[in-house]
Design a protein around this motif. Structure first.
Motif, PDB file in Angstrom:
ATOM      1  N   PHE A 163       0.810  -1.222   0.000  1.00 42.72           N
ATOM      2  CA  PHE A 163       0.000   0.000   0.000  1.00 42.72           C
ATOM      3  C   PHE A 163       0.847   1.277   0.000  1.00 42.72           C
ATOM      4  O   PHE A 163       0.501   2.268  -0.646  1.00 42.72           O
ATOM      5  CB  PHE A 163      -0.940   0.028   1.213  1.00 42.72           C
ATOM      6  CG  PHE A 163      -1.789  -1.202   1.358  1.00 42.72           C
ATOM      7  CD1 PHE A 163      -2.303  -1.853   0.249  1.00 42.72           C
ATOM      8  CD2 PHE A 163      -2.068  -1.723   2.616  1.00 42.72           C
ATOM      9  CE1 PHE A 163      -3.085  -2.990   0.380  1.00 42.72           C
ATOM     10  CE2 PHE A 163      -2.851  -2.854   2.760  1.00 42.72           C
ATOM     11  CZ  PHE A 163      -3.353  -3.496   1.641  1.00 42.72           C
ATOM     12  N   LYS A 167       1.366   2.977  -6.325  1.00 38.01           N
ATOM     13  CA  LYS A 167       0.283   3.920  -6.584  1.00 38.01           C
ATOM     14  C   LYS A 167      -1.045   3.168  -6.658  1.00 38.01           C
ATOM     15  O   LYS A 167      -1.078   1.977  -6.995  1.00 38.01           O
ATOM     16  CB  LYS A 167       0.536   4.655  -7.910  1.00 38.01           C
ATOM     17  CG  LYS A 167       1.721   5.614  -7.872  1.00 38.01           C
ATOM     18  CD  LYS A 167       1.990   6.209  -9.237  1.00 38.01           C
ATOM     19  CE  LYS A 167       0.836   7.087  -9.715  1.00 38.01           C
ATOM     20  NZ  LYS A 167       0.678   8.302  -8.893  1.00 38.01           N
ATOM     21  N   PRO A 168      -2.147   3.838  -6.354  1.00 40.54           N
ATOM     22  CA  PRO A 168      -3.461   3.180  -6.407  1.00 40.54           C
ATOM     23  C   PRO A 168      -3.745   2.527  -7.757  1.00 40.54           C
ATOM     24  O   PRO A 168      -4.352   1.450  -7.822  1.00 40.54           O
ATOM     25  CB  PRO A 168      -4.432   4.331  -6.135  1.00 40.54           C
ATOM     26  CG  PRO A 168      -3.643   5.295  -5.321  1.00 40.54           C
ATOM     27  CD  PRO A 168      -2.251   5.225  -5.861  1.00 40.54           C
ATOM     28  N   GLU A 169      -3.280   3.166  -8.837  1.00 39.59           N
ATOM     29  CA  GLU A 169      -3.517   2.612 -10.169  1.00 39.59           C
ATOM     30  C   GLU A 169      -2.800   1.265 -10.344  1.00 39.59           C
ATOM     31  O   GLU A 169      -3.321   0.347 -10.985  1.00 39.59           O
ATOM     32  CB  GLU A 169      -3.039   3.593 -11.246  1.00 39.59           C
ATOM     33  CG  GLU A 169      -3.851   4.876 -11.339  1.00 39.59           C
ATOM     34  CD  GLU A 169      -3.493   5.879 -10.241  1.00 39.59           C
ATOM     35  OE1 GLU A 169      -4.207   6.888 -10.113  1.00 39.59           O
ATOM     36  OE2 GLU A 169      -2.497   5.632  -9.511  1.00 39.59           O
ATOM     37  N   ASP A 172      -4.720  -1.287  -8.431  1.00 39.11           N
ATOM     38  CA  ASP A 172      -5.968  -1.619  -9.126  1.00 39.11           C
ATOM     39  C   ASP A 172      -5.731  -2.614 -10.254  1.00 39.11           C
ATOM     40  O   ASP A 172      -6.483  -3.581 -10.412  1.00 39.11           O
ATOM     41  CB  ASP A 172      -6.617  -0.349  -9.688  1.00 39.11           C
ATOM     42  CG  ASP A 172      -7.249   0.503  -8.603  1.00 39.11           C
ATOM     43  OD1 ASP A 172      -7.489  -0.035  -7.504  1.00 39.11           O
ATOM     44  OD2 ASP A 172      -7.493   1.702  -8.856  1.00 39.11           O
ATOM     45  N   GLY A 295      -7.459  -1.600   1.930  1.00 44.19           N
ATOM     46  CA  GLY A 295      -6.390  -1.009   1.132  1.00 44.19           C
ATOM     47  C   GLY A 295      -5.399  -0.228   1.968  1.00 44.19           C
ATOM     48  O   GLY A 295      -4.640   0.598   1.459  1.00 44.19           O
ATOM     49  N   LYS A 296      -5.372  -0.481   3.267  1.00 44.38           N
ATOM     50  CA  LYS A 296      -4.406   0.148   4.167  1.00 44.38           C
ATOM     51  C   LYS A 296      -4.325  -0.674   5.451  1.00 44.38           C
ATOM     52  O   LYS A 296      -5.227  -1.461   5.764  1.00 44.38           O
ATOM     53  CB  LYS A 296      -4.793   1.584   4.485  1.00 44.38           C
ATOM     54  CG  LYS A 296      -6.184   1.759   5.067  1.00 44.38           C
ATOM     55  CD  LYS A 296      -6.501   3.239   5.238  1.00 44.38           C
ATOM     56  CE  LYS A 296      -7.942   3.440   5.711  1.00 44.38           C
ATOM     57  NZ  LYS A 296      -8.269   4.881   5.838  1.00 44.38           N
TER      58      LYS A 296
END
Length: 322
Positions: A163, A167-169, A172, A295-296
């Motif tokens: 995490f 990056k979030p992307e 994903d 997600g964390k």
């Protein structure tokens, strides 16, 4: 005045002590007794050089060597010219007994479990791990037939979440492709690691930690004898369990002496068995699942002590490298 050499250090130190010594003991005693004189070296492991001198002397000169080897594990050396002045077998047996007693006394000062906060802090801050750890209390495991669960439980398990690094992307797309960068670690702890407990400790770690992406045998004190390190290296090459030495003075100077083999696949059969047998491990899996959904990292793993808290803890427990 002639410059003091390694040979001078070896000869003077063994003569002064009067008993067989390992290469590390020769160096330590030379510092303690003053037989180093004005000798200096830039090498970080002068005892390894001492061992090399002794082995080279024995191999090249055979019956005319300056030193003789009196034991193999650990390798100890004595001066050939003094060998008839003492009963080597008797002295060696007495020394082995004293070493075993010393190890017992050292172990009693603090327990393996007392080392958990040190490993928790190290694994959390070390760039190789960046892991949250959880202690596994084997006492709460399901009672089984004697021997059935022997060497099943690691002392601690850990998880790395991407995490903070990805990056979030990136996370994903990994999720869409059913790919994960999460890593699981397993740790077996020992206060001291030497020839007396190496094989049992190592294969205990093989048994309880090979299921993870990386498995480690962790110790505070480890024998510096070169032949011991060679044996550890052989086991590491053959079975893949890594070795970590904790540094009680500065936990972040702890060191992975031998890296773990990286398993791309988790042994899920062992994971499932551990979850069935031990509620701590089962809870560990639940924590990972919850944090993955969020997600964390929000779950309660073992507490990572602040630096001042850790220093006080180490002092109060009397934990130190020897």
């Amino acid at each position: 005045m002639a410059k003091i050499t390694f040979w001078d250090v070896i000869d003077k130190t063994i003569e002064k002590v009067g008993t067989p010594l390992s290469a590390k003991e020769i160096w330590d005693k030379a510092n303690e007794l003053g037989t180093l004189g004005d000798f200096s070296t830039t090498g970080k492991t002068p005892w390894a050089t001492i061992a090399a001198y002794c082995y080279t002397d024995i191999n090249n000169n055979a019956d005319n060597s300056m030193v003789i080897q009196t034991s193999e594990r650990p390798a100890q050396f004595f001066l050939r010219r003094l060998k008839n002045q003492i009963d080597l077998q008797k002295v060696q047996k007495q020394k082995d007994t004293e070493t075993a007693q010393k190890d017992k006394i050292e172990t009693k000062r603090f327990s393996e479990r007392d080392l958990h906060p040190l490993l928790v802090s190290y694994a959390y801050g070390a760039s190789h791990f960046k892991a949250n750890l959880k202690t596994i209390f084997h006492e709460i495991s399901t009672k089984a037939i004697k021997g059935q669960n022997e060497w099943l439980h690691p002392d601690l398990v850990g998880v790395y979440f991407p995490f903070r690094d990805y990056k979030p992307e990136t996370l994903d797309i990994q999720n869409q492709l059913s790919i994960t960068s999460i890593k699981l670690f397993s740790f077996e702890l020992k206060v001291t690691l030497n020839f007396g407990n190496l094989r049992q400790s190592y294969f205990q770690a093989v048994s309880n930690s090979s299921w993870a992406n990386e498995g480690y045998l962790v110790t505070l004190n480890i024998d510096d004898d070169p032949t011991f390190k060679d044996e550890v290296r052989r086991l590491n090459n053959a079975f893949g369990i890594g070795i970590i030495q904790l540094n009680s003075e500065n936990i972040f100077e702890s060191e992975i002496l031998f890296p773990s083999k990286i398993n791309q696949e988790i042994d899920w059969d062992t994971v499932n068995r551990l979850a069935n047998e031990n509620t701590d491990f089962n809870d560990f899996l639940k924590l990972i699942t919850e944090d993955c959904k969020l997600g964390k990292v929000k779950s309660q793993y073992d507490k990572v002590l602040k630096m001042d808290e850790l220093a006080k803890y180490i002092h109060d427990k009397g934990i130190n490298n020897i």
